[in-house]
Design an enzyme around this catalytic site. Structure first.
Site, PDB file in Angstrom:
ATOM      1  N   HIS A   2      -0.200  -3.573  -5.128  1.00 22.05           N
ATOM      2  CA  HIS A   2      -0.461  -3.027  -6.740  1.00 22.05           C
ATOM      3  C   HIS A   2      -0.319  -4.408  -7.348  1.00 22.05           C
ATOM      4  O   HIS A   2       0.632  -5.383  -6.877  1.00 22.05           O
ATOM      5  CB  HIS A   2       0.680  -2.314  -7.264  1.00 22.05           C
ATOM      6  CG  HIS A   2       0.760  -2.111  -8.564  1.00 22.05           C
ATOM      7  ND1 HIS A   2       1.583  -2.775  -9.365  1.00 22.05           N
ATOM      8  CD2 HIS A   2      -0.070  -1.353  -9.588  1.00 22.05           C
ATOM      9  CE1 HIS A   2       1.501  -2.504 -10.547  1.00 22.05           C
ATOM     10  NE2 HIS A   2       0.596  -1.639 -10.940  1.00 22.05           N
ATOM     11  N   HIS A  59       1.662  -6.639  -4.593  1.00 22.70           N
ATOM     12  CA  HIS A  59       3.050  -6.123  -4.025  1.00 22.70           C
ATOM     13  C   HIS A  59       2.519  -4.994  -3.437  1.00 22.70           C
ATOM     14  O   HIS A  59       2.156  -3.718  -4.158  1.00 22.70           O
ATOM     15  CB  HIS A  59       4.078  -5.961  -5.016  1.00 22.70           C
ATOM     16  CG  HIS A  59       5.608  -5.493  -4.488  1.00 22.70           C
ATOM     17  ND1 HIS A  59       5.788  -4.168  -4.743  1.00 22.70           N
ATOM     18  CD2 HIS A  59       6.200  -5.755  -3.445  1.00 22.70           C
ATOM     19  CE1 HIS A  59       6.927  -3.941  -4.109  1.00 22.70           C
ATOM     20  NE2 HIS A  59       7.123  -4.880  -3.411  1.00 22.70           N
ATOM     21  N   TYR A  72      13.426  -1.807  -9.018  1.00 19.28           N
ATOM     22  CA  TYR A  72      12.837  -2.660  -9.443  1.00 19.28           C
ATOM     23  C   TYR A  72      13.398  -3.012 -10.807  1.00 19.28           C
ATOM     24  O   TYR A  72      13.551  -2.485 -11.580  1.00 19.28           O
ATOM     25  CB  TYR A  72      11.242  -2.028  -9.907  1.00 19.28           C
ATOM     26  CG  TYR A  72      10.402  -1.798  -8.526  1.00 19.28           C
ATOM     27  CD1 TYR A  72       9.174  -2.651  -8.357  1.00 19.28           C
ATOM     28  CD2 TYR A  72      10.434  -0.878  -7.581  1.00 19.28           C
ATOM     29  CE1 TYR A  72       8.220  -2.205  -7.462  1.00 19.28           C
ATOM     30  CE2 TYR A  72       9.724  -0.449  -6.604  1.00 19.28           C
ATOM     31  CZ  TYR A  72       8.768  -1.297  -6.385  1.00 19.28           C
ATOM     32  OH  TYR A  72       7.708  -1.229  -5.509  1.00 19.28           O
TER      33      TYR A  72
END
Length: 91
Positions: A2, A59, A72
C-alpha cells in the site's frame, strides 16, 4: 503493498503490539539511490521493534501468528482514491 500518491503521500511508523508479523517496505521513489529495493523485518509484541516507512515507499505485512494487533502512526490521513491502480486482468 500500500502507498498513497502525492499530495497525500504519507510517512508511517508501524509497530506490532501483540503477536508476530513480517513487515516490508519497498522504495518506489525513482530519484532515490535505493529505488526498487526492499527491506523486511519481523515485528513482534515481544521485540517491540518498529518500522519507519518514508513517503514514496510502499508498505505491507503478513501475520505470522493469530490475533495480531498493530499500531500505526501516519503523517497524513488516509485519502481514498489516491492509491495507484494496480489492478490487472488475468489472461
Amino acid at each position: 503493498m500500500h502507498y498513497q500518491l502525492p499530495p497525500a503521500a504519507e510517512a508511517k511508523v508501524v509497530r506490532c503490539i501483540r503477536g508476530e508479523m513480517y513487515d516490508v517496505v519497498v522504495d518506489l521513489r525513482s530519484d532515490s539511490p535505493s529505488f526498487g529495493r526492499w527491506f523486511g523485518a519481523e515485528l513482534t509484541g515481544k521485540n517491540r521493534a518498529m518500522m519507519y516507512v518514508p513517503r514514496g515507499c510502499a508498505h505491507g505485512f503478513v501475520t505470522l501468528t493469530y490475533n495480531v494487533a498493530t499500531s500505526y502512526f501516519a503523517s497524513a490521513y488516509y485519502t481514498p482514491g489516491v492509491e495507484p491502480d494496480l489492478s490487472f486482468a488475468a489472461p
